[in-house]
Design a protein around this motif. Structure first.
Motif, short mmCIF file in Angstrom:
data_model
loop_
_atom_site.label_atom_id
_atom_site.label_comp_id
_atom_site.label_asym_id
_atom_site.label_seq_id
_atom_site.Cartn_x
_atom_site.Cartn_y
_atom_site.Cartn_z
N SER A 1 0.74 -1.35 0.03
CA SER A 1 0.26 0.02 0.01
C SER A 1 0.98 1.03 0.06
CB SER A 1 -0.90 0.06 1.31
OG SER A 1 -1.86 -1.03 1.13
N GLU B 1 -4.11 -0.69 -7.99
CA GLU B 1 -3.69 -1.15 -6.93
C GLU B 1 -4.51 -2.36 -6.57
OE1 GLU B 1 -3.37 -0.04 -2.26
OE2 GLU B 1 -3.81 1.75 -3.60
N ARG B 2 -5.72 -2.52 -6.76
CA ARG B 2 -6.64 -3.83 -6.55
C ARG B 2 -6.22 -4.71 -7.17
NH1 ARG B 2 -12.91 -3.79 -7.25
NH2 ARG B 2 -12.19 -3.94 -9.26
N ASN C 1 -7.32 -2.21 0.42
CA ASN C 1 -7.63 -0.97 -0.26
C ASN C 1 -8.36 -0.05 0.76
OD1 ASN C 1 -6.03 -2.31 -2.26
ND2 ASN C 1 -7.43 -1.20 -3.87
#
Length: 403
Positions: free
Chosen positions: A345, A358-359, A379
């Motif tokens: 993250s 990102e996911r 997330n």
């Protein structure tokens, strides 16, 4: 009467377990075996089957201690009373470890209640020849409902529990100590016979730290899964779904719970793994060298020397490391998976990744299916952290305006 759970490996590598009377030879218990074989085994993993049998074992122990034969009772259409259900669930709740808590955790107890209720419901239909009649069906469902109502309600909100889980990461002192050991894996080792398995243990921790893979996936890595760097491609490890692996002789086989995938590793870890494979591992008696043999093996002498490392052996090694290096006390394998997600993250922030990117990347590297609930959890935490930063800035602006 005491009961015991025995595990076997079939010729095709499938693991299966059965419930026996502890002091009797011969056949497993009929009804528990039939229930697992026909209703549970076709659609669940061996680990889940063992949990079912652990719950059923407690039911059988309760029957014996109360001089009850559930099969005969149900055949006569006599169902469990409210008092008997209370008594049964108290037995499901009791801890077998007298040196610790007197009861098991709520989560484990709830699982036992659900699995025991499923078995008892199946048993009633199995022994009552006309179980589909309106009267019998209603009685069976009423009994099942009473059992399931004995589950313990969870305290606190689901969101709060999830937040606590995903916010886990390594303490700074633990991280610093761990990184030092990655560079100096033999620190504190005095006897020559301890060098090989010390390097193995540190490398296993480093693989978990760098990749975030699960512990079962780590123990399942084979020689063919280490892909060395070539040209512009960096080194990586292949993770495969491996249920019922015929090449794995371990009775309790570690398995990959997530999807198969490739995970990159650093140059230093690649060098250390090659060094371990070609030097330290290769010198262990009885070790195998085929592609299907496992990377991490038993080093110490004995019947299992050279064979795939069992879970218990690594746990012992980790305990010894914690005793030698106090900063490692908070460390456990799954914490390294949480910590990997925490670092991911932070890196996504520095790279300016979008939420969707990102996911997607997290799901690929963790082995989660697209749209995974776990990916959404991490997330969401990331978004909350960023919102707090912005919120503090807005609060500071307001303070300056008031001044």
């Amino acid at each position: 009467m005491n009961y015991t759970l025995k595990t076997f490996v079939a010729r095709d590598g499938e693991r299966f377990s059965q419930l026996y009377e502890a002091n009797a030879s011969g056949f497993p218990l009929f009804y528990p075996t039939a229930f697992i074989a026909r209703s549970i085994r076709p659609s669940t993993t061996h680990e889940t089957q063992k949990v079912y049998l652990a719950a059923i074992k407690r039911v059988c122990e309760w029957e014996t201690s109360r001089y009850i034969d559930l099969a005969k009772r149900f055949h006569s259409r006599k169902f469990l009373s409210a008092a008997e259900i209370d008594d049964l669930t108290n037995c499901l709740r009791a801890s077998k470890l007298t040196s610790k808590a007197s009861v098991i955790s709520n989560a484990k107890y709830n699982t036992y209640v659900v699995y025991a209720a499923g078995y008892i419901r199946w048993l009633t239909h199995e022994v009552i020849t006309d179980s589909n009649t309106h009267e019998v069906r209603d009685a069976v469902e009423a009994q099942n409902t009473m059992l399931l109502e004995k589950k313990k309600r969870k305290v606190g909100s689901k969101a709060a529990r999830e937040q606590r889980i995903v916010s886990l990461s390594l303490p700074n002192e633990t991280r610093s100590r761990l990184l030092d050991l990655f560079d100096q894996p033999f620190e504190g080792v005095r006897q020559a016979q301890n060098f090989g398995h010390r390097l193995r243990n540190i490398l296993m921790l480093r693989v978990l730290y760098e990749t975030g893979m699960r512990f079962g996936e780590l123990l399942s890595l084979k020689l063919k899964h280490l892909i060395e760097a070539s040209g512009i491609d960096s080194a990586y490890l292949d993770i495969e779904r491996n249920h019922h692996d015929e090449f794995d002789a371990r009775l309790h086989q570690p398995v990959a719970k997530t999807q198969g995938r490739r995970v990159p590793i650093s140059e230093n870890l690649e060098e250390q793994l090659i060094n371990y494979r070609d030097n330290w591992r290769a010198e262990v008696p009885h070790v195998g060298f085929s592609e299907e043999t496992f990377i991490f093996i038993v080093h110490r002498g004995g019947r299992s020397q050279g064979q795939a490392l069992p879970k218990t052996a690594f746990s012992t090694g980790l305990t010894n490391l914690k005793q030698m290096f106090g900063a490692l006390k908070p460390l456990h394998p799954h914490l390294l998976r949480h910590d990997w997600n925490y670092r991911f993250s932070k890196h996504a922030d520095r790279e300016g990744m979008s939420f969707e990117e990102e996911r997607t990347l997290r799901e690929q590297l963790m082995g989660w299916v697209p749209g995974s609930h776990m990916s959404t959890r991490y997330n969401r935490r990331h978004i909350e952290e960023k919102s707090h930063v912005i919120g503090r800035k807005i609060a500071s602006d307001t303070a300056r305006i008031l001044q």
